[in-house]
Design an enzyme around this catalytic site. Structure first.
Site, PDB file in Angstrom:
ATOM      1  N   GLU A  48       5.962 -12.285 -22.439  1.00  0.00           N
ATOM      2  CA  GLU A  48       5.575 -10.911 -22.129  1.00  0.00           C
ATOM      3  C   GLU A  48       4.249 -10.545 -22.819  1.00  0.00           C
ATOM      4  O   GLU A  48       3.397  -9.871 -22.231  1.00  0.00           O
ATOM      5  CB  GLU A  48       6.702  -9.953 -22.547  1.00  0.00           C
TER       6      GLU A  48
ATOM      7  N   ARG B 117       0.702   2.043  -5.925  1.00  0.00           N
ATOM      8  CA  ARG B 117       0.999   0.984  -4.957  1.00  0.00           C
ATOM      9  C   ARG B 117      -0.238   0.185  -4.576  1.00  0.00           C
ATOM     10  O   ARG B 117      -0.129  -0.785  -3.814  1.00  0.00           O
ATOM     11  CB  ARG B 117       1.606   1.592  -3.691  1.00  0.00           C
TER      12      ARG B 117
ATOM     13  N   GLU C  69      -2.954  -9.388 -18.032  1.00  0.00           N
ATOM     14  CA  GLU C  69      -2.978  -8.333 -17.009  1.00  0.00           C
ATOM     15  C   GLU C  69      -4.072  -7.310 -17.263  1.00  0.00           C
ATOM     16  O   GLU C  69      -4.742  -6.891 -16.330  1.00  0.00           O
ATOM     17  CB  GLU C  69      -1.652  -7.550 -17.040  1.00  0.00           C
TER      18      GLU C  69
ATOM     19  N   ASN D 259       1.701  -0.431   5.555  1.00  0.00           N
ATOM     20  CA  ASN D 259       2.008  -1.094   4.291  1.00  0.00           C
ATOM     21  C   ASN D 259       2.849  -2.321   4.634  1.00  0.00           C
ATOM     22  O   ASN D 259       3.864  -2.189   5.315  1.00  0.00           O
ATOM     23  CB  ASN D 259       2.799  -0.134   3.395  1.00  0.00           C
ATOM     24  N   GLY D 260       2.433  -3.493   4.181  1.00  0.00           N
ATOM     25  CA  GLY D 260       3.217  -4.703   4.451  1.00  0.00           C
ATOM     26  C   GLY D 260       2.326  -5.795   5.019  1.00  0.00           C
ATOM     27  O   GLY D 260       1.100  -5.757   4.890  1.00  0.00           O
TER      28      GLY D 260
ATOM     29  N   HIS E  19       4.793 -30.429 -27.064  1.00  0.00           N
ATOM     30  CA  HIS E  19       4.861 -31.144 -25.792  1.00  0.00           C
ATOM     31  C   HIS E  19       3.702 -30.785 -24.865  1.00  0.00           C
ATOM     32  O   HIS E  19       3.796 -30.982 -23.662  1.00  0.00           O
ATOM     33  CB  HIS E  19       6.192 -30.868 -25.098  1.00  0.00           C
TER      34      HIS E  19
ATOM     35  N   LYS F 278       1.090  -9.394 -20.683  1.00  0.00           N
ATOM     36  CA  LYS F 278       0.458  -8.092 -20.916  1.00  0.00           C
ATOM     37  C   LYS F 278      -1.025  -8.269 -21.199  1.00  0.00           C
ATOM     38  O   LYS F 278      -1.854  -7.565 -20.660  1.00  0.00           O
ATOM     39  CB  LYS F 278       1.154  -7.453 -22.121  1.00  0.00           C
TER      40      LYS F 278
ATOM     41  N   LYS G 145       1.375  -1.537  -9.044  1.00  0.00           N
ATOM     42  CA  LYS G 145       2.600  -1.279  -9.796  1.00  0.00           C
ATOM     43  C   LYS G 145       3.843  -1.648  -8.999  1.00  0.00           C
ATOM     44  O   LYS G 145       4.833  -2.105  -9.540  1.00  0.00           O
ATOM     45  CB  LYS G 145       2.651   0.202 -10.184  1.00  0.00           C
TER      46      LYS G 145
ATOM     47  N   TRP H  55      -3.652  -1.963  -1.153  1.00  0.00           N
ATOM     48  CA  TRP H  55      -3.667  -3.151  -1.997  1.00  0.00           C
ATOM     49  C   TRP H  55      -3.920  -4.299  -1.026  1.00  0.00           C
ATOM     50  O   TRP H  55      -3.079  -4.600  -0.180  1.00  0.00           O
ATOM     51  CB  TRP H  55      -2.341  -3.335  -2.726  1.00  0.00           C
TER      52      TRP H  55
ATOM     53  N   CYS I 141       0.850  -1.168   0.000  1.00  0.00           N
ATOM     54  CA  CYS I 141       0.000   0.000   0.000  1.00  0.00           C
ATOM     55  C   CYS I 141       0.896   1.231   0.000  1.00  0.00           C
ATOM     56  O   CYS I 141       2.114   1.119   0.071  1.00  0.00           O
ATOM     57  CB  CYS I 141      -0.853  -0.029   1.246  1.00  0.00           C
TER      58      CYS I 141
END
Ligand code: G6P
Length: 607
Positions: free
Chosen positions: A479, A27, A486, A98-99, A502, A483, A602, A74, A2
């Site tokens: 990637e 955050r 997300e 935060n944590g 496979h 992307k 982020k 968050w 956060c």
């Protein structure tokens, strides 16, 4: 992870706290809240969802008070509703955190036995109760905070405020970053210097285990033994302007379009285009003297590292171990004296990357870090940093930071190749020239937006997408899939094209788009064979290639996106753009929140 803020000021602080929280929204944005001391009492406003909801709330129910703390969340423990939003209160104590408090369950039981009741499902509320219990036992506010801190295990950045003391915030750091801002007759606390930039550029970063007493005219910092400690005060380069979207619909779109420029700035920082060689810059280790490079990172930064493995091994003949940081930190990798470590992180605060760095620190090997935020914890704990010159990246899904990380890594690979005597001066010159052309090619690719948007319209109709690539295009396939999932929430997987047979080939039918990233390189024909295998099973191929590739691909595609012919080394820098654009346009068609996709943040400062 956060964002937290605290201000001991001399005007009403709630609007200032909201301003600072806007800069920290990267955050987390599940909920937000502010508490102040209003007419001698703790008062708070909290709201579920984005900061804008809290702003609306404060408009209809303003908060007075010249001292306050704020939070953007968050969610880790407890759903993102108003009850779980910070600040949390307990008998005259207000807290933002935060944590993760790892021993919260045991503390919760202990506090319950003492008669404390819990309103929220958060781990944070135990801290509020612990401090309140110390106050009830007769401790003064600062001592109460210190005693409570000693009971906490886990990761935390905290700001604590007390009813009855309008000139005190206690801040504490163990893990996630926390910066103190010095003002004239006012003081500040925040998760980063950028949050505090509108108020002050004079910053002191707390170190792990530090806690601070913050008053209008005094800042005292202590360690966990309660001893005063000196921490350097420095000028932050954080800008006080909030970055805006310019003419773009989203930050992500703007950041995609900034790439030619920021790639150019970053490459120019490391490469002498005129002399045709890597510049000399401070190095935390000598490439000629190491025999192994351990790279770790998370998310998109990890994939930049994965691309660079091909470069370092191919051009510099330097073996690279590349790891996802959350794996590296626990896998007890043996690191010899001839190893060096490199960490890649846009924010410079990612908890797993930082823990991996500390593992390498203990192992005694030299540490370099590629970071976008030069004042970050990872930057500060490294022996040397390689900055990316991407500028602030606001979109949660990384775009320009990724290509700038690639730019730094490519430059380092050239430097390593030269230092290790694996390329001649002419070869170095050729590679530097190729890299210098990357911004121009990137600009050309941006002009393919109409075609890519058309393909994205199709993608927005499907539920699953497969991305394939070989060599450096394999990390790009990963990637591309990352992307897309997300920001559009469409399920996507990236695979090494040779691995198709496979497993993932079983998924292919006429409903499955397969995006193949295949410039006309040494192994193009191998990828064409894989495309044949897809086509034979009715799969719909979207081929991203170059002019030569388009001529030589003997497979019917649903769409072929033709990029300029570019030299092999710079291909990842160029091919990153169409996959970003594809994800972006698809998300726009899906109507998702492109810049702040659900559940993500982020900067990830928890494990
Ligand atoms: C989060 C972000 C990603 C980023 C990753 C690593 O997941 O959403 O965009 O790649 O963290 O972050 P870092 O700041 O270490 O590059």
């Amino acid at each position: 992870m956060c964002g937290i803020v605290g201000i001991v000021g001399h005007t009403p602080v709630a609007p200032l706290i909201v301003d600072a929280l806007k800069r920290l929204e990267y955050r987390g944005y599940d909920s937000a809240g502010v508490a102040t001391i209003e007419n001698g009492n703790l008062a708070r406003r909290r709201a579920e969802g984005k900061l804008i909801n809290l702003e609306k709330r404060l408009k209809s129910e303003p908060l007075d008070g010249t001292i306050g703390i704020g939070h953007t969340r968050w969610a880790t423990h407890g759903v993102p509703n108003e009850t779980n939003a910070h600040p949390h209160f307990s008998n005259g104590v207000a807290i933002v955190h935060n944590g993760i408090i790892e021993n919260f369950a045991e503390l919760r039981e202990e506090l319950k036995k003492d008669g404390y009741t819990f309103d929220s499902q958060t781990d944070t509320e135990v801290v509020a109760h612990l401090v309140a219990r110390e106050l009830a036992r007769g401790a003064r506010p600062v001592d109460a905070a210190f005693r409570a801190l000693k009971r906490l295990e886990g990761a935390f950045a905290l700001a604590i405020m007390f009813k009855g003391d309008e000139d005190l915030i206690v801040g504490a750091r163990n893990g996630p970053p926390l910066a103190v801002g010095h003002g004239e007759g006012e003081m500040f606390l925040g998760s980063d210097a950028i949050a505090l930039a509108p108020f002050t550029n004079s910053i002191t970063y707390l170190e792990d285990g530090d806690w601070a007493v913050i008053r209008r005219n005094l800042i005292q910092i202590f360690d966990m033994a309660g001893e005063p400690v000196e921490r350097k005060r420095q000028q932050s380069v954080g800008t006080s302007f909030l970055v805006d979207k310019g003419n773009h619909r989203h930050f992500m779109e703007k950041e995609i379009h900034e790439q030619p420029e920021v790639i150019s700035h970053t490459l120019a920082h490391y490469l002498d285009f005129v002399g045709g060689q890597a510049k000399s810059f401070d190095m935390p280790f000598d490439f000629a003297k190491i025999d192994r490079l351990a790279i770790s990172a998370c998310g998109t930064a990890y994939l930049a590292g994965l691309v660079s493995k091909y470069w370092f091994e191919r051009y510099a003949r330097l073996p690279v171990d590349i790891d996802i940081a959350s794996e590296f930190r626990y896998r007890e990798m043996p690191l010899g004296k001839d190893s060096a470590a490199l960490f890649v992180s846009q924010s410079g605060e990612t908890a797993d990357t930082l823990a991996s760095l500390r593992y390498c620190r203990k192992a005694g090997i030299p540490i370099g870090a590629i970071v976008n935020v030069r004042e970050s914890t990872i930057a500060r704990e490294s022996d040397g940093i390689f900055p990316t010159l991407a500028g602030p990246e606001i979109g949660v899904a990384s775009t320009k930071a990724f290509t700038c990380q690639l730019s730094v890594l490519a430059s380092l690979a050239v430097k390593a190749a030269s230092a290790r005597g694996k390329i001649s001066a002419d070869e170095e010159k050729a590679l530097v020239r190729q890299l210098s052309e990357a911004p121009r090619y990137a600009s050309q690719v941006l002009k393919l937006d109409k075609q890519i948007e058309k393909v994205a319209r199709e993608l927005s109709q499907v539920r699953h997408v497969l991305y394939l690539g070989r060599d450096t295009n394999y990390p790009l396939a990963l990637e591309g899939a990352l992307k897309l999932k997300e920001i559009s929430y469409i399920h996507a997987e990236g695979y090494a094209a040779g691995e198709l047979k496979h497993g993932p080939i079983a998924l292919i039918d006429e409903t499955m788009p397969v995006i193949v990233i295949a410039p006309h390189d040494r192994i193009f024909d191998k990828t064409v064979s894989n495309m044949q295998e897809v086509a034979a099973r009715g799969g719909r191929i979207i081929l991203i290639t170059d002019q030569k590739g388009a001529q030589h691909a003997t497979v019917k595609t649903m769409e072929t996106i033709v990029l300029p012919d570019v030299p092999e080394m710079i291909a990842p820098l160029i091919y990153a753009l169409p996959i970003q654009m594809l994800a972006y346009f698809t998300a726009v068609f899906m109507g998702t929140d492109v810049d702040q996709p659900r559940n993500l943040a982020k900067s990830v400062t928890v494990e």
